[in-house]
Design an enzyme around this catalytic site. Structure first.
Site, PDB file in Angstrom:
ATOM      1  N   LEU A 232       0.745  -1.141  -0.036  1.00  0.00           N
ATOM      2  CA  LEU A 232      -0.048  -0.012  -0.141  1.00  0.00           C
ATOM      3  C   LEU A 232       0.933   1.138  -0.023  1.00  0.00           C
ATOM      4  O   LEU A 232       1.646   1.358   0.865  1.00  0.00           O
ATOM      5  CB  LEU A 232      -0.815   0.154   1.150  1.00  0.00           C
ATOM      6  CG  LEU A 232      -2.052   1.244   1.357  1.00  0.00           C
ATOM      7  CD1 LEU A 232      -3.003   1.043   0.238  1.00  0.00           C
ATOM      8  CD2 LEU A 232      -2.660   0.948   2.644  1.00  0.00           C
ATOM      9  N   ASP A 233       0.568   2.193  -0.868  1.00  0.00           N
ATOM     10  CA  ASP A 233       1.083   3.440  -1.042  1.00  0.00           C
ATOM     11  C   ASP A 233       2.591   3.448  -1.238  1.00  0.00           C
ATOM     12  O   ASP A 233       3.520   4.237  -0.988  1.00  0.00           O
ATOM     13  CB  ASP A 233       0.977   4.385   0.238  1.00  0.00           C
ATOM     14  CG  ASP A 233      -0.496   4.475   0.387  1.00  0.00           C
ATOM     15  OD1 ASP A 233      -1.152   4.644  -0.420  1.00  0.00           O
ATOM     16  OD2 ASP A 233      -0.955   4.648   1.678  1.00  0.00           O
TER      17      ASP A 233
END
Lengths: 290, 290, 290, 290
Positions: A232-233
Site C-alpha cells: 500500500l502507498d
C-alpha cells in the site's frame, strides 16, 4: 483518434553498444519515419529504455512491425511492445464519494485531451451520488462492499475483475476510490492500475493525509499518482506535485486545495500512461517527457 | 541596522474579544504608529498570535514599551516579547564539510539581506576546509568530535555551549552541520537553533536523504528548515521548498540540485527568524509573511 | 451560506496613527469578536488598507454596524464597506466557445468552494455549445454579436447590461468570453468584472497569446486574472500563475496546458473577490491572503 | 575534467527518414557507445535537432570522429559539431556593480558544478568593488567606459574583444553587466554570449524592470537568460524562472528576491550551454534536458 498510421514502440534491455543503431535501421528499412525518440540508460541497474514514436511513410504498405522487430529483439534480448496510435486504450474508472478527479477526467476526455475509451465507471456509491455530473451513456456499476458478509470484499472484487475482463479494460484508474485493493487484485492489475494518493509520498501514507499534514505543520502539501501494488502507498510513482500552504490553512482548507493538486496530478499520470510514456524500472518509473 | 526607532512586538494568548483593540490602543496612546500588524487565530488550539511592527512618532519621548504593555498583558494573560529593530541579533553558524549554506548565508549577510551579527563559526572540520570562502575576521572555532574518547561528544558540546554563552549568540544556525545535537544541547537551544534537513520532511528522515529519494523514485526533491528539538527531524518546520527531478537524475545530481534548495530554504528561515516572523505554536510554527 | 453572524469590513484611508485602535475598539464595544484582521500600509502612496473578518458575540443583539463605523470613518476620512457573510454574492458568468473555465467554476460552485449565487450565463454561442456540461436551471442567455448591423455590438452590450441589472449581478466573470467590452460597459462594471487573459501579462497582450509565446520561445507560459478596464489587458491584476514548457510544445500543446493554468487562476481570483480579499489600490490590487 | 573519452555531438538538418539510423550506425561502427541521445523534430520549421553523448569503447583506438561523420553529414546536409568532454570550455565573465551572479558562478565553478575554465573577469568597476569575493588568480580587467570620449564605448569594446580573442574565450557571460553591447560586438559574439535580464521577458524590457513590475502590480516576478543579439532583450531565450510576490513587496524587496531568481537562472543557462544542451533554432532555442 489518430488517422495517420502512427505507432509507439517501447523497449527495455540490458545496455550494450548498437541498440539505437539496430532499432533505427530496422524501422528505416521497414519504411518508417521516426517522429520522436527518447532513451534512458540507467547506469545503476544497467538497463536501457527506449520509446520511439514513428509513422508509416509508404501508404500502400502493410508492414508487420513485430516481424520487423523480432530479430532485433532477439539479438539484444529485448522486451518490447508496439502500440498502434489509432486504437484508443480502454479505461475503467473507479470512484468513491469525492468526484473531483472523476469530473476532471471526464472533462479532459470530452475535450480530447485524454485519448481513451471510457468503458465503465465502478463506484461503491450509487449513481445518483454523481447527479451533478454528466456521465452520458458510460456503463455505471454500483458495487458496494458488503462489510457484514464474510467474503464481502472478495465478492465485490470478483465483480470488479469480471468487469475489467468483459469490458476489455487495459487501464484501471482509481480516481479517489477509497477502498484498498486486495493483494490478489493488485497483482492481476499490475502495471495497469493507477491510484491517486492525497499526499506527497512517502510522507503521510495511509488514511487522512491532509489531517496528518496539518498536524505536522508542513509548508507544502502534495499528491502522488502511482501504480498500485500489493504494498500500500509504495507502488512506482508516476507523477507528483505540491502547493504552498500556510499556518492559516485548516485541515478543511487543505482538503480543498488538495483537490486541485490531485486532479491535475492524476490527469497527467493517466495521460503519460495512455501515451506510452511510462516504463517500469523495478519499483520506479521512467517517464519520457512530452 | 535600522536608524529609526522601530520595534517588533510578538504576543500569544488564549483568544477572546478585545485583544487587538487593547494592544492597538496602548500603542497609540504611547505615541507609536503601527506599520504592520498580522494576527492568527488558531481555531483548533484557540490560541491567538500577533506580530506588530511599529515606530515611535514622538522623537523626544523615551517610552518604556514594557511598562506600556504590562497591564494589557496581565489582562489577557499574554506571553510577549519586544524587539528593538536597531539591535542586530547575534548569530552563531555551525557547519561541516559542505559549505554551500555557509557561503550563501555569508553572502546574504554582507549584502545586508540578513540583518544579523555573525559572532562565530563552529566547525568539526579545520578552517582551511573553507579556504575558498572569505571568512573575514569572524571568530572560527574548530571543534572536532573525538569519537575515541568516552565523553568526546559531550566535551565538544560543552565547548559549543561555552561559545554560545560567551558570544551572546541568540540564534544558532546549523548550516549543514552533520553532527546530531544531544538532547541536552537541543533543550538548551530550544526555539533558537535552526537546522536545514536535506529532504522534504516528513519524507526521508535520517541519513542520506537524496539517496533515499533516488531509491524511492520520487518526482520532486526538497529541503526543510526547522527548529532543532531532541526528537531528530521532528522539530517545528519553518520553511520548505521542492524542485522537480526526473528519472535521469542520479543521486549525485540530486545532491547538486539539492544544494540550491537547501541554501534558499535555510536563508529564508533565518531571515524569518531574524525579522521576528516565526512564533512557536506547539510543535508547529506560525510564520507571518513578509 | 454561513449561518453564524459573520461580517467582513474593508476600509481604505490615508495612513496616520490610531486607525487600527479606533476600528478595533469600535467593533469590540459593539459586541463583535475579530476573527481575522489584515492590513497593508502602502508607504509609496501612503494609503492604508484593512480587511477585518468578525463575528457577533451577543446573540440577542441587532447592532447596526454602519452606525457603529460612521464616526470612525468620519474621523479618519475612510472609505469602507461591510459585507454580511450570510448573503451570497450574485454572479453573472460570460463565456464563448471554450468552456473549460465555465465548467471549472460551475464545479467549484457546486462543491461549495465558491460561495456565490450564479444568476445567469451569457454567451455569444448557443446553449447546445455546452451540451456536455450540466447547466442545471441557471438562466442561459444567447447573445450573439451581430457584426453586420451598424450598432450590433452596442445592442448586444445593452442587453448584457439589462441582464446585469435585472439579475442584480454584483460580479461579472468573463470566463474566456472572447468579445472585447466597450469602454462604456467596462466603466459601468468597474471593479466588479473579472477577466482571464491567457498570458502572463504584461507579456503577450492581445490576440492569440499562446501563439505569440510559441513564436518568442519563452520557457514558461501563464495566465492573468484582472479587473476589466477600458484599457485592454491593462486592468488591475488579481492573480497570475505560470507553468514550465519546453521546445517540444507546439502552440496546440500550449493551448492545452494553458487551460489548466487559466481555470485555476480565474477560480482563485473569483474566490478572492467573493471573500472580499481584493482591494483596489490605484491601478493595482491589494490581495489579502487566505 | 572528464578522464574517460566521452564526446558530445550536436547536429541539425532538414528532417527526413533515416537520420537516426545513419548517425547511430556510424558511431557504432566506429567503436562508440551511445550514453544518451536526444532529438527534436520541429514540425513547424521541419528542422531536426540531435544531441548525442557517447563514449569510446576501444581503448587502443584513435578514431577521427569528424572523418566518421563526414559522409553522414554530407548525405543529410547536416550542420554538426563535436565536443571532447575532456576539454573545459573557456569562459569570460563580465560584471558591473552587482556581484550576486558573479559570486554564484564562481562558487559553482569551484564546487565543480560548472565545468569551465574561467579565463578572465571584465568589469567597468575597479577590482576592489569585489573585495568581499575570492577572485583567486583569475585575470581581472577593469575596463570603464569613458562616456566623455567620442569613441569611449567603441574603444572599451575593442579592448573587450581583444581579451576575448587573446584568452581564447569560447563563451562570454554577462553576469549583470549593465552596459549594452554594440551591434558589432553582439554580432561577433553571436551564439556564445549569454546575458541575464532581470525580468520575465517579454514583459518589462529595458531599464529598471523590478520598478516596472512594481508599478504594474504583477503577482510574480522573474528573470530570463538569453543569447545576446543586436536586438536588445530579444535574443533567443535559454532559461526563465519566476517567484510569487505580493502587494507587500516594495521595489527594493523585488530587487532582493530577484537576485535569487537571477543567479539560479543564469547558472542553469550557463550549465546548459557548457554541456552542449542548447541548440539555436532560428530566434528560439532547443534545450535538451539533463
Amino acid at each position: 483518434m489518430n488517422t495517420t498510421s502512427e505507432y509507439i514502440i517501447r523497449l527495455a534491455c540490458a545496455n550494450r553498444p548498437g541498440i539505437v543503431a539496430a532499432v533505427a535501421t530496422a524501422l528505416f528499412e521497414g519504411g518508417f519515419n521516426i517522429l520522436d525518440s527518447q532513451q534512458f540508460d540507467d547506469t545503476v541497474s544497467d538497463r536501457f529504455f527506449v520509446r520511439i514514436h514513428f509513422e508509416q511513410t509508404r501508404a500502400d504498405a502493410d508492414i508487420d512491425i513485430n516481424a520487423l522487430m523480432a530479430p532485433v529483439a532477439a539479438r539484444f534480448d529485448m522486451q518490447y511492445s508496439v502500440h498502434d496510435c489509432r486504437k484508443l486504450r480502454r479505461v475503467l474508472l473507479m470512484v468513491s464519494k469525492f468526484d473531483h478527479c472523476l469530473a476532471d477526467l471526464l472533462y479532459r476526455w470530452r475535450t480530447g485531451e485524454l485519448a481513451m475509451e471510457v468503458v465503465g465507471i465502478v463506484s461503491n456509491h450509487p449513481r445518483d451520488t454523481y447527479a451533478q455530473l454528466n456521465l452520458g451513456d458510460i456503463p455505471f456499476h454500483h458495487l458496494p462492499v458488503d462489510k457484514a458478509a464474510p467474503n464481502g470484499k472478495a465478492e465485490q472484487e470478483a465483480r470488479v475483475w469480471d468487469i475489467v475482463q468483459s469490458s476489455g479494460a487495459e487501464l484501471v484508474v482509481l480516481a479517489r476510490y477509497m477502498q484498498i485493493l486486495s493483494d490478489d487484485l493488485s497483482a492481476k492489475l499490475s502495471g495497469r492500475c493507477i491510484n491517486i494518493h492525497h499526499s506527497f509520498l512517502p510522507g503521510f501514507k495511509g488514511a487522512r493525509p491532509y489531517h496528518q499534514a496539518y498536524e505536522r505543520g508542513v509548508k507544502l502539501i502534495g499528491a502522488t499518482a502511482h501504480y498500485v501494488t500489493a504494498d500500500l502507498d509504495e507502488g512506482p510513482i508516476i507523477e507528483q506535485d505540491v502547493e504552498r500552504i500556510s499556518h492559516r490553512d485548516t485541515p478543511e482548507q487543505l482538503v480543498r486545495r488538495g483537490r486541485d493538486i490531485e486532479r491535475r496530478v492524476l490527469a497527467s499520470a493517466v495521460r503519460y500512461h495512455l501515451e506510452g510514456r511510462v516504463l517500469l524500472n523495478g519499483h520506479k518509473t521512467v517517464v519520457f517527457p512530452e
